[in-house]
Design an enzyme around this catalytic site. Structure first.
Site, PDB file in Angstrom:
ATOM      1  N   GLY A  11     -38.000   8.767  31.103  1.00 20.19           N
ATOM      2  CA  GLY A  11     -38.774   9.021  31.618  1.00 20.19           C
ATOM      3  C   GLY A  11     -38.283  10.502  32.373  1.00 20.19           C
ATOM      4  O   GLY A  11     -37.621  10.758  32.461  1.00 20.19           O
ATOM      5  N   ARG A  25     -28.755  28.519  26.340  1.00 17.92           N
ATOM      6  CA  ARG A  25     -28.393  30.249  26.730  1.00 17.92           C
ATOM      7  C   ARG A  25     -26.873  30.118  26.361  1.00 17.92           C
ATOM      8  O   ARG A  25     -26.082  31.009  25.779  1.00 17.92           O
ATOM      9  CB  ARG A  25     -29.071  30.533  28.092  1.00 17.92           C
ATOM     10  CG  ARG A  25     -30.455  30.561  27.753  1.00 17.92           C
ATOM     11  CD  ARG A  25     -31.144  31.567  28.547  1.00 17.92           C
ATOM     12  NE  ARG A  25     -32.588  31.904  28.171  1.00 17.92           N
ATOM     13  CZ  ARG A  25     -33.151  32.697  29.430  1.00 17.92           C
ATOM     14  NH1 ARG A  25     -32.713  33.194  30.114  1.00 17.92           N
ATOM     15  NH2 ARG A  25     -33.966  32.971  28.519  1.00 17.92           N
ATOM     16  N   ARG A  72     -40.284   6.778  23.868  1.00 16.24           N
ATOM     17  CA  ARG A  72     -39.574   5.803  24.036  1.00 16.24           C
ATOM     18  C   ARG A  72     -39.476   5.825  22.568  1.00 16.24           C
ATOM     19  O   ARG A  72     -40.423   5.795  21.880  1.00 16.24           O
ATOM     20  CB  ARG A  72     -40.383   4.990  24.509  1.00 16.24           C
ATOM     21  CG  ARG A  72     -40.978   4.766  26.093  1.00 16.24           C
ATOM     22  CD  ARG A  72     -39.654   4.684  27.179  1.00 16.24           C
ATOM     23  NE  ARG A  72     -39.907   5.163  28.363  1.00 16.24           N
ATOM     24  CZ  ARG A  72     -39.128   5.218  29.425  1.00 16.24           C
ATOM     25  NH1 ARG A  72     -38.143   5.166  29.543  1.00 16.24           N
ATOM     26  NH2 ARG A  72     -39.572   5.661  30.189  1.00 16.24           N
ATOM     27  N   ASP A 103     -30.263   5.980  31.583  1.00 10.11           N
ATOM     28  CA  ASP A 103     -28.965   4.580  30.446  1.00 10.11           C
ATOM     29  C   ASP A 103     -29.334   4.265  29.577  1.00 10.11           C
ATOM     30  O   ASP A 103     -28.570   4.577  28.784  1.00 10.11           O
ATOM     31  CB  ASP A 103     -28.944   3.519  31.618  1.00 10.11           C
ATOM     32  CG  ASP A 103     -28.030   2.404  31.205  1.00 10.11           C
ATOM     33  OD1 ASP A 103     -26.694   2.337  31.308  1.00 10.11           O
ATOM     34  OD2 ASP A 103     -28.507   1.119  30.403  1.00 10.11           O
ATOM     35  N   THR A 125     -32.276  11.479  35.623  1.00 11.94           N
ATOM     36  CA  THR A 125     -33.153  10.670  35.295  1.00 11.94           C
ATOM     37  C   THR A 125     -33.315  11.038  37.580  1.00 11.94           C
ATOM     38  O   THR A 125     -32.589  10.779  38.011  1.00 11.94           O
ATOM     39  CB  THR A 125     -32.573   9.336  35.425  1.00 11.94           C
ATOM     40  OG1 THR A 125     -33.665   7.950  35.758  1.00 11.94           O
ATOM     41  CG2 THR A 125     -30.854   9.198  35.679  1.00 11.94           C
ATOM     42  N   ASP A 127     -34.025   8.133  39.446  1.00 12.51           N
ATOM     43  CA  ASP A 127     -33.262   6.715  39.939  1.00 12.51           C
ATOM     44  C   ASP A 127     -31.895   7.104  40.501  1.00 12.51           C
ATOM     45  O   ASP A 127     -31.502   6.492  41.619  1.00 12.51           O
ATOM     46  CB  ASP A 127     -33.867   5.837  39.321  1.00 12.51           C
ATOM     47  CG  ASP A 127     -34.815   5.551  38.398  1.00 12.51           C
ATOM     48  OD1 ASP A 127     -35.223   5.335  39.595  1.00 12.51           O
ATOM     49  OD2 ASP A 127     -35.050   4.687  37.287  1.00 12.51           O
ATOM     50  N   ASP A 129     -28.844   6.544  39.171  1.00 13.47           N
ATOM     51  CA  ASP A 129     -28.334   5.525  38.695  1.00 13.47           C
ATOM     52  C   ASP A 129     -27.476   5.318  37.728  1.00 13.47           C
ATOM     53  O   ASP A 129     -27.383   4.524  37.154  1.00 13.47           O
ATOM     54  CB  ASP A 129     -30.096   4.386  38.929  1.00 13.47           C
ATOM     55  CG  ASP A 129     -30.633   4.435  37.344  1.00 13.47           C
ATOM     56  OD1 ASP A 129     -30.229   5.721  36.919  1.00 13.47           O
ATOM     57  OD2 ASP A 129     -30.993   3.414  37.529  1.00 13.47           O
ATOM     58  N   ARG A 171     -36.851   0.049  39.612  1.00 16.87           N
ATOM     59  CA  ARG A 171     -36.223  -0.952  38.695  1.00 16.87           C
ATOM     60  C   ARG A 171     -35.801  -1.540  39.470  1.00 16.87           C
ATOM     61  O   ARG A 171     -35.672  -2.472  40.245  1.00 16.87           O
ATOM     62  CB  ARG A 171     -36.962  -0.556  37.989  1.00 16.87           C
ATOM     63  CG  ARG A 171     -37.402  -2.139  36.778  1.00 16.87           C
ATOM     64  CD  ARG A 171     -37.614  -2.206  35.811  1.00 16.87           C
ATOM     65  NE  ARG A 171     -36.401  -1.580  34.731  1.00 16.87           N
ATOM     66  CZ  ARG A 171     -36.766  -0.836  34.522  1.00 16.87           C
ATOM     67  NH1 ARG A 171     -37.834   0.498  34.213  1.00 16.87           N
ATOM     68  NH2 ARG A 171     -36.369  -0.218  33.996  1.00 16.87           N
ATOM     69  N   GLN A 251     -44.063  11.208  41.539  1.00 17.68           N
ATOM     70  CA  GLN A 251     -42.751  11.004  42.188  1.00 17.68           C
ATOM     71  C   GLN A 251     -41.771  11.778  40.721  1.00 17.68           C
ATOM     72  O   GLN A 251     -41.179  12.838  41.454  1.00 17.68           O
ATOM     73  CB  GLN A 251     -41.671   9.852  42.254  1.00 17.68           C
ATOM     74  CG  GLN A 251     -42.349   9.138  43.623  1.00 17.68           C
ATOM     75  CD  GLN A 251     -42.631   7.822  43.525  1.00 17.68           C
ATOM     76  OE1 GLN A 251     -41.027   7.076  43.656  1.00 17.68           O
ATOM     77  NE2 GLN A 251     -43.132   6.564  43.168  1.00 17.68           N
TER      78      GLN A 251
END
Length: 319
Positions: A11, A25, A72, A103, A125, A127, A129, A171, A251
């Site tokens: 994502g 650079r 993906r 991840d 990311t 998230d 996470d 998620r 978002q």
């Protein structure tokens, strides 16, 4: 001459362009050739690789998304498919790769490192996470996007004396919901890391109504349930007028904040520093405002945990 490639995967996250710019650079500053892999691991397989110069990353630090695009690529888990990507790098003399992503992207990076390509992961990311870093690229921007939406929705919630349920991304991780809930003054925050008790939520709303409270804001991470499901569950226990808002992919977009631009610039440059010293198999991060590195193995061994003290504070402040 050392040759380094960079790709973005998974994502998109605001600040990825700043990280790409930094890798390019910094590499050129060190006297290396640098290549961009377009469309992530899919582009690696398809040989969509181009040498990048200083001008190729001009005027992108302020842009959301990723100049290198993302895709993906589940087939990259197959050794034979990965070998195609490795061959595409080696025929150009590229032996080092910076992977910007989350991840899933790190797992591909780990495999490439094991198979002969010196690889460093950069946490990109929204998230937040990824183990081995206090913050990931894109988290701060996404958080501020959510806070802006919550502030606007609260105006309507107040005007119409309603309970609004706002669904945010997350998620498996509740950092966005938690931080946005605290910053936005939400009365209830529902996250995957904590058991959800809708009856208790209903009782809290009812208690607020009994003392004259006219509206409430509930923030729910998508990994818990949808906003619509949350509204249905609430009405099993209490007669309340709810409206649901799903923020969705807004978002992910928008200009990165100053914090994300600086974080991405530091992490991208540090990744090149490690590769310059022939260090690979690590994910870079920011811990206590210092650059750090964590082996891919260690990143995967630990489960992401929520800030329990912040979660407790959210409950104390929402009475």
């Amino acid at each position: 001459m050392k040759k380094i490639a960079v790709l973005t995967s998974g994502g998109d996250a605001p600040g990825m362009n700043a990280a790409i710019r930094s890798v390019v650079r910094k590499s050129i500053f060190e006297g290396f050739e640098v290549y961009g892999v377009f469309q992530g691991y899919q582009g690696l397989i398809n040989d969509n690789i181009k040498q990048l110069e200083l001008g190729d990353v001009g005027d992108i630090i302020q842009r959301g998304g990723t100049k290198l695009y993302s895709a993906r690529c589940p087939e990259f888990k197959t050794p034979e498919v990965r070998q195609k990507g490795i061959e595409n790098l080696k025929k150009r003399g590229i032996d080092s790769l910076v992977v910007i992503g989350g991840d899933g992207s790190y797992r591909g990076a780990q495999r490439l490192n094991e198979e002969g390509i010196n690889t460093i992961g950069v946490p990109g990311t929204i998230d937040n996470d990824i183990n081995g870093t206090d913050y990931t690229i894109g988290f701060d921007t996404a958080l501020n996007t959510i806070i802006d939406a919550v502030d606007r929705i609260r105006d309507t919630a107040t005007s119409h004396e309603r309970t609004f349920i706002i669904e945010v991304m997350g998620r498996d991780a509740g950092d966005l919901a938690l931080w946005a809930g605290v910053a936005g003054g939400a009365e209830t925050i529902l996250i995957p890391e904590s058991k959800t008790d809708i009856k208790a939520v209903a009782e809290r709303i009812e208690a607020g109504m009994s003392r004259g409270k006219k509206h409430s804001i509930i923030i729910v991470a998508e990994g818990v349930m949808s906003a619509a499901e949350c509204g249905d569950e609430l009405r099993k226990y209490i007669n309340v007028d709810t409206r649901e808002s799903v923020l969705g992919h807004m978002q992910r977009g928008g200009k990165p904040t100053g914090s994300d631009r600086v974080l991405a610039s530091r992490l991208g440059a540090y990744a090149v520093d490690l590769l310059k010293d022939n260090i690979s198999g690590y994910a870079v991060g920011l811990e206590k405002n210092e650059m750090s590195k964590t082996s891919f193995d260690e990143v995967f061994q630990k489960e992401h945990v929520i800030n329990e003290k912040l979660y407790q504070l959210s409950k104390e402040l929402s009475i």
